[in-house]
Design an enzyme around this catalytic site. Structure first.
Site, PDB file in Angstrom:
ATOM      1  N   ASP A   1     -38.788 -17.159  18.848  1.00 38.43           N
ATOM      2  CA  ASP A   1     -40.561 -17.369  18.557  1.00 38.43           C
ATOM      3  C   ASP A   1     -41.219 -16.399  19.567  1.00 38.43           C
ATOM      4  OD1 ASP A   1     -43.116 -17.683  17.765  1.00 38.43           O
ATOM      5  OD2 ASP A   1     -42.752 -20.019  17.701  1.00 38.43           O
TER       6      ASP A   1
ATOM      7  N   CYS B   1     -46.700 -24.765  13.695  1.00 43.89           N
ATOM      8  CA  CYS B   1     -47.325 -23.747  14.291  1.00 43.89           C
ATOM      9  C   CYS B   1     -48.915 -24.135  14.727  1.00 43.89           C
ATOM     10  CB  CYS B   1     -47.828 -22.588  13.130  1.00 43.89           C
ATOM     11  SG  CYS B   1     -48.516 -21.009  13.531  1.00 43.89           S
TER      12      CYS B   1
ATOM     13  N   HIS C   1     -40.088 -17.886  14.613  1.00 48.46           N
ATOM     14  CA  HIS C   1     -41.485 -18.691  14.209  1.00 48.46           C
ATOM     15  C   HIS C   1     -41.195 -18.921  12.895  1.00 48.46           C
ATOM     16  CE1 HIS C   1     -45.320 -19.909  15.171  1.00 48.46           C
ATOM     17  NE2 HIS C   1     -45.785 -19.478  14.188  1.00 48.46           N
TER      18      HIS C   1
END
Length: 244
Positions: A183, A125, A214
């Site tokens: 994502d 991330c 994600h």
């Protein structure tokens, strides 16, 4: 390998940064990996990921990525309040401060008898972005970046001319990009933008797009893909074993 862990409070230009060190119990010297977390800092899933990497024969450093903005030891919850606070911290911390944090950890590894002196970077991330950002430092030999946010948008605070995407040509090591096709944080248009920059700069990169959402590495929650996560750990270990 059986591992051990301890905390090290590292001096940086923006204050002390608590960094958890995971490393083999065995005697000897091992290469280091800086493992950058999500916006929530060192949660239980992040700690487990670091332990997995360390057990393969690496010294793994997990910094508190927003140490300037929180009391030492802060871990944010995977809820709306934690997400809001983490995102606020993300927008508040300049990339230049992340750069100096990275240098502090590199300097730390050079001083430890259990480190070989070679360093790589990995993250998920925002941590994927920070691993990419770390690769701008010539002392980072390789980076493994999982669903790195905010590279394509150039939205994190930075001085003029110092945004991450525009500095891609400064990367000297090998870098791997892993993206989830489902994502929403890095849509197809954003991935294309980053890919085109990889091609135009001629850096040493590998590129994968997988059928995943994600945070598919996070072993809590509905988006976790255990089989895919195991594959990613294997790829990361192979990269770092070869380059470090």
């Amino acid at each position: 390998m059986i591992i051990q862990q301890h905390n090290a409070d590292l001096p940086t230009p923006t204050g002390l940064m608590r960094t958890t060190v995971y490393r083999p119990q065995a005697q000897g010297q091992f290469p280091a990996i800086i493992f950058y977390s999500e916006i929530f800092q060192q949660t239980a899933p992040i700690a487990r990921s670091a332990a997995i990497l360390a057990s393969h024969g690496f010294v793994v450093l997990v910094p508190e990525v927003f140490h300037e903005l929180n009391p030492m030891g802060t871990v944010l919850a995977y809820d709306d309040a934690g997400k809001d606070k983490g995102n606020a911290d993300k927008w508040a911390k300049p990339l230049e401060h992340h750069d100096s944090d990275t240098q502090a950890m590199i300097d730390f590894t050079k001083q430890q008898h259990y480190c070989t002196g070679t360093v790589g970077a990995m993250g998920v991330c925002i941590g994927g972005h920070l691993a990419y950002r770390a690769a701008l430092n010539p002392e980072i030999k390789a980076a493994f970046c999982l669903y790195a946010t905010d590279i394509h948008s150039d939205t994190l605070p930075a001085k003029s001319g110092n945004n991450s995407l525009e500095r891609m040509a400064d990367i000297q090591g090998e870098i791997h990009f892993i993206w989830g096709k489902q994502d929403p944080h890095v849509p197809k248009e954003g991935r294309i933008k980053i890919y085109q920059q990889c091609v135009s700069t001629g850096i040493n990169y590998q590129w994968q797009e997988v059928n995943a959402q994600h945070a598919f590495m996070r072993d809590e929650g509905e988006r976790y893909d255990a089989a895919l996560a195991i594959n990613m750990y294997q790829q990361a270990v192979a990269l770092f074993s070869r380059t470090l």
